[in-house]
Design a protein around this motif. Structure first.
Motif, PDB file in Angstrom:
ATOM      1  N   GLY A  41       0.773  -1.237   0.000  1.00  0.00           N
ATOM      2  CA  GLY A  41       0.000   0.000   0.000  1.00  0.00           C
ATOM      3  C   GLY A  41       0.800   1.281   0.000  1.00  0.00           C
ATOM      4  O   GLY A  41       0.227   2.382   0.012  1.00  0.00           O
ATOM      5  N   TYR A  42       2.127   1.207  -0.002  1.00  0.00           N
ATOM      6  CA  TYR A  42       2.934   2.426  -0.034  1.00  0.00           C
ATOM      7  C   TYR A  42       2.755   3.134  -1.369  1.00  0.00           C
ATOM      8  O   TYR A  42       2.787   2.504  -2.437  1.00  0.00           O
ATOM      9  N   HIS A  43       2.570   4.438  -1.344  1.00  0.00           N
ATOM     10  CA  HIS A  43       2.373   5.211  -2.564  1.00  0.00           C
ATOM     11  C   HIS A  43       2.851   6.644  -2.356  1.00  0.00           C
ATOM     12  O   HIS A  43       2.772   7.195  -1.262  1.00  0.00           O
ATOM     13  N   VAL A  44       3.372   7.243  -3.415  1.00  0.00           N
ATOM     14  CA  VAL A  44       3.903   8.606  -3.358  1.00  0.00           C
ATOM     15  C   VAL A  44       2.755   9.603  -3.419  1.00  0.00           C
ATOM     16  O   VAL A  44       1.864   9.492  -4.267  1.00  0.00           O
ATOM     17  N   VAL A  45       2.767  10.578  -2.509  1.00  0.00           N
ATOM     18  CA  VAL A  45       1.702  11.583  -2.468  1.00  0.00           C
ATOM     19  C   VAL A  45       2.225  13.006  -2.632  1.00  0.00           C
ATOM     20  O   VAL A  45       1.455  13.913  -2.978  1.00  0.00           O
ATOM     21  N   ALA A  46       3.518  13.237  -2.373  1.00  0.00           N
ATOM     22  CA  ALA A  46       4.042  14.601  -2.426  1.00  0.00           C
ATOM     23  C   ALA A  46       5.519  14.587  -2.777  1.00  0.00           C
ATOM     24  O   ALA A  46       6.225  13.597  -2.536  1.00  0.00           O
ATOM     25  N   ALA A  47       5.987  15.699  -3.353  1.00  0.00           N
ATOM     26  CA  ALA A  47       7.403  15.810  -3.723  1.00  0.00           C
ATOM     27  C   ALA A  47       7.879  17.252  -3.568  1.00  0.00           C
ATOM     28  O   ALA A  47       7.160  18.195  -3.893  1.00  0.00           O
ATOM     29  N   TYR A  48       9.099  17.389  -3.068  1.00  0.00           N
ATOM     30  CA  TYR A  48       9.790  18.685  -3.033  1.00  0.00           C
ATOM     31  C   TYR A  48      10.858  18.629  -4.116  1.00  0.00           C
ATOM     32  O   TYR A  48      11.740  17.752  -4.085  1.00  0.00           O
ATOM     33  N   PRO A  49      10.835  19.504  -5.115  1.00  0.00           N
ATOM     34  CA  PRO A  49      11.656  19.335  -6.322  1.00  0.00           C
ATOM     35  C   PRO A  49      13.166  19.472  -6.151  1.00  0.00           C
ATOM     36  O   PRO A  49      13.920  18.898  -6.930  1.00  0.00           O
ATOM     37  N   TYR A  50      13.632  20.217  -5.148  1.00  0.00           N
ATOM     38  CA  TYR A  50      15.050  20.581  -5.109  1.00  0.00           C
ATOM     39  C   TYR A  50      15.776  19.824  -4.015  1.00  0.00           C
ATOM     40  O   TYR A  50      15.416  19.911  -2.842  1.00  0.00           O
ATOM     41  N   GLY A  51      16.755  19.059  -4.361  1.00  0.00           N
ATOM     42  CA  GLY A  51      17.281  18.953  -5.731  1.00  0.00           C
ATOM     43  C   GLY A  51      18.505  19.819  -5.970  1.00  0.00           C
ATOM     44  O   GLY A  51      18.804  20.788  -5.328  1.00  0.00           O
ATOM     45  N   SER A  52      19.265  19.309  -6.934  1.00  0.00           N
ATOM     46  CA  SER A  52      20.458  20.012  -7.374  1.00  0.00           C
ATOM     47  C   SER A  52      20.100  21.391  -7.928  1.00  0.00           C
ATOM     48  O   SER A  52      19.117  21.535  -8.638  1.00  0.00           O
ATOM     49  N   LYS A  53      20.935  22.359  -7.608  1.00  0.00           N
ATOM     50  CA  LYS A  53      20.737  23.709  -8.130  1.00  0.00           C
ATOM     51  C   LYS A  53      21.933  24.187  -8.944  1.00  0.00           C
ATOM     52  O   LYS A  53      21.809  25.095  -9.759  1.00  0.00           O
ATOM     53  N   THR A  54      23.098  23.563  -8.739  1.00  0.00           N
ATOM     54  CA  THR A  54      24.302  24.034  -9.416  1.00  0.00           C
ATOM     55  C   THR A  54      24.915  22.993 -10.350  1.00  0.00           C
ATOM     56  O   THR A  54      25.847  23.309 -11.084  1.00  0.00           O
ATOM     57  N   ILE A  55      24.425  21.750 -10.319  1.00  0.00           N
ATOM     58  CA  ILE A  55      24.902  20.724 -11.246  1.00  0.00           C
ATOM     59  C   ILE A  55      23.924  20.688 -12.412  1.00  0.00           C
ATOM     60  O   ILE A  55      22.814  20.168 -12.305  1.00  0.00           O
ATOM     61  N   ALA A  56      24.333  21.255 -13.533  1.00  0.00           N
ATOM     62  CA  ALA A  56      23.411  21.484 -14.650  1.00  0.00           C
ATOM     63  C   ALA A  56      22.751  20.207 -15.149  1.00  0.00           C
ATOM     64  O   ALA A  56      21.551  20.185 -15.452  1.00  0.00           O
ATOM     65  N   SER A  57      23.512  19.108 -15.234  1.00  0.00           N
ATOM     66  CA  SER A  57      22.961  17.862 -15.765  1.00  0.00           C
ATOM     67  C   SER A  57      21.797  17.353 -14.937  1.00  0.00           C
ATOM     68  O   SER A  57      20.944  16.614 -15.436  1.00  0.00           O
ATOM     69  N   SER A  58      21.743  17.742 -13.679  1.00  0.00           N
ATOM     70  CA  SER A  58      20.645  17.345 -12.793  1.00  0.00           C
ATOM     71  C   SER A  58      19.591  18.445 -12.693  1.00  0.00           C
ATOM     72  O   SER A  58      18.392  18.186 -12.842  1.00  0.00           O
ATOM     73  N   ALA A  59      20.033  19.672 -12.448  1.00  0.00           N
ATOM     74  CA  ALA A  59      19.094  20.783 -12.235  1.00  0.00           C
ATOM     75  C   ALA A  59      18.212  21.039 -13.456  1.00  0.00           C
ATOM     76  O   ALA A  59      17.034  21.401 -13.321  1.00  0.00           O
ATOM     77  N   ASP A  60      18.758  20.839 -14.631  1.00  0.00           N
ATOM     78  CA  ASP A  60      17.996  21.102 -15.857  1.00  0.00           C
ATOM     79  C   ASP A  60      16.818  20.148 -16.031  1.00  0.00           C
ATOM     80  O   ASP A  60      15.906  20.425 -16.819  1.00  0.00           O
ATOM     81  N   ARG A  61      16.834  19.030 -15.336  1.00  0.00           N
ATOM     82  CA  ARG A  61      15.745  18.059 -15.445  1.00  0.00           C
ATOM     83  C   ARG A  61      14.511  18.463 -14.637  1.00  0.00           C
ATOM     84  O   ARG A  61      13.405  18.001 -14.912  1.00  0.00           O
ATOM     85  N   ILE A  62      14.693  19.289 -13.633  1.00  0.00           N
ATOM     86  CA  ILE A  62      13.645  19.524 -12.644  1.00  0.00           C
ATOM     87  C   ILE A  62      12.323  20.022 -13.235  1.00  0.00           C
ATOM     88  O   ILE A  62      11.262  19.471 -12.927  1.00  0.00           O
ATOM     89  N   PRO A  63      12.328  21.056 -14.076  1.00  0.00           N
ATOM     90  CA  PRO A  63      11.038  21.533 -14.601  1.00  0.00           C
ATOM     91  C   PRO A  63      10.244  20.440 -15.325  1.00  0.00           C
ATOM     92  O   PRO A  63       9.027  20.315 -15.126  1.00  0.00           O
ATOM     93  N   ASP A  64      10.926  19.651 -16.142  1.00  0.00           N
ATOM     94  CA  ASP A  64      10.237  18.583 -16.879  1.00  0.00           C
ATOM     95  C   ASP A  64       9.732  17.501 -15.932  1.00  0.00           C
ATOM     96  O   ASP A  64       8.610  17.003 -16.079  1.00  0.00           O
ATOM     97  N   TYR A  65      10.549  17.144 -14.939  1.00  0.00           N
ATOM     98  CA  TYR A  65      10.145  16.094 -13.997  1.00  0.00           C
ATOM     99  C   TYR A  65       8.998  16.552 -13.100  1.00  0.00           C
ATOM    100  O   TYR A  65       8.177  15.739 -12.663  1.00  0.00           O
ATOM    101  N   ILE A  66       8.937  17.848 -12.799  1.00  0.00           N
ATOM    102  CA  ILE A  66       7.794  18.367 -12.041  1.00  0.00           C
ATOM    103  C   ILE A  66       6.510  18.123 -12.825  1.00  0.00           C
ATOM    104  O   ILE A  66       5.510  17.623 -12.281  1.00  0.00           O
ATOM    105  N   ASN A  67       6.524  18.450 -14.095  1.00  0.00           N
ATOM    106  CA  ASN A  67       5.333  18.254 -14.928  1.00  0.00           C
ATOM    107  C   ASN A  67       4.965  16.787 -15.051  1.00  0.00           C
ATOM    108  O   ASN A  67       3.780  16.424 -14.990  1.00  0.00           O
ATOM    109  N   LYS A  68       5.967  15.940 -15.209  1.00  0.00           N
ATOM    110  CA  LYS A  68       5.693  14.516 -15.389  1.00  0.00           C
ATOM    111  C   LYS A  68       5.145  13.876 -14.119  1.00  0.00           C
ATOM    112  O   LYS A  68       4.236  13.043 -14.172  1.00  0.00           O
ATOM    113  N   ILE A  69       5.682  14.255 -12.965  1.00  0.00           N
ATOM    114  CA  ILE A  69       5.227  13.624 -11.731  1.00  0.00           C
ATOM    115  C   ILE A  69       3.840  14.129 -11.324  1.00  0.00           C
ATOM    116  O   ILE A  69       3.080  13.428 -10.657  1.00  0.00           O
TER     117      ILE A  69
END
Length: 283
Positions: free
Chosen positions: A68-96
């Motif tokens: 029964g475990y299930h994801v209900v909430a997320a805090y996006p950040y997350g890397s802010k200075t590593i571009a390869s990671s930080a650049d993913r955040i906006p898209d992953y916010i929309n997808k999740i």
């Protein structure tokens, strides 16, 4: 093709990583958990792992293996200075959000909505600060790789978990590599692994991606490594460890960043030496 399917990321998440998550989240088969404590929160939407865990958990609410475990909430950040990671955040916010996940403005807001936490932030430099905030809430937490970006922070995380009396767990999914269960009762005199390990300038040595090869060594040989030597070239690192009972381990880390990001587990090889002329290959 069969081997590729066995090593596919989705297979690992379903059959391997969740054995580890169970230790930290408290699945009934691995630890005590109140029936109502099923809400999972994610910190860090800068890695594909966050989406993968959400897809598996929320897509299997009726599967008793996930309790029964299930994801209900997320805090996006997350890397802010590593571009390869930080650049993913906006898209992953929309997808999740497509899974009905609430996006919070702070870790504190997240903690008010969940019972357990997956700390997925890709930047290990943030893990100590973020983990302590979770520990203070008393909520169990799984910390994804890298555990931190320094030995000092790694030790501090587990010291803090002990201080606040909160279970914490971290590992590569290769701790549960297929075939390792066959080794019970066998004497392993040496191990030889190769895995991808791209280098991130903000993380020293093999902290960023070297866990997969190193994890399998300790899975096979257990604790007790007393010395380590490392040879570094532009594309490859060779790390040799000697155990206190004179067993040995060799990990080859391939710094092929593009290829490693596409097929990280396909590039992993594990050879175990069980005695003279006895070699067991897991991959």
């Amino acid at each position: 093709m069969k081997n590729f399917e066995q090593l596919h990321r989705r297979t690992f998440i379903r059959s391997s990583v969740f054995a580890g998550l169970g230790m930290s989240l408290g699945f009934p088969s691995l630890g005590k958990s109140k029936a109502t404590e099923k809400r999972v929160g994610i910190i860090g939407l800068d890695t594909s792992h966050s989406l993968a865990f959400t897809k598996v958990l929320n897509g299997n609410k009726d599967n008793e293996n996930y309790h029964g475990y299930h994801v209900v909430a997320a805090y996006p950040y997350g890397s802010k200075t590593i571009a390869s990671s930080a650049d993913r955040i906006p898209d992953y916010i929309n997808k999740i959000k497509e899974y009905g996940i609430d996006i919070t403005d702070s870790i504190q807001e997240l903690l008010e909505k969940v019972d357990v936490v997956l700390l997925e932030t890709n930047d290990g430099r943030l893990h100590l600060e973020q983990a302590i905030e979770v520990f203070k809430s008393g909520k169990r937490v799984f910390i994804d790789k890298p555990i931190a970006a320094s030995l000092k922070d790694s030790i501090a995380i587990f010291d803090a978990a002990k201080k606040y009396n909160v279970p914490v767990f971290s590992a590569s999914s290769l701790r549960y590599i297929k075939g390792i269960e066959k080794l019970e009762g066998r004497i392993i005199v040496g191990a030889d692994t190769y895995s991808p390990a791209s280098i991130e300038p903000t993380h020293p040595d093999l902290f960023w991606y070297g866990i997969h090869g190193v994890e399998t060594l300790f899975t096979a040989l257990g604790p007790g490594c007393v010395s380590v030597t490392r040879t570094h070239t532009e594309f490859t690192d060779i790390v040799t460890g000697i155990w206190e009972d004179e067993r040995w381990a060799l990990s080859g880390a391939l710094g092929l960043e593009t290829l490693a990001s596409e097929v990280p587990f396909l590039l992993t090889r594990v050879l175990l030496y069980l005695g003279p002329m006895v070699v067991m290959s897991l991959y």
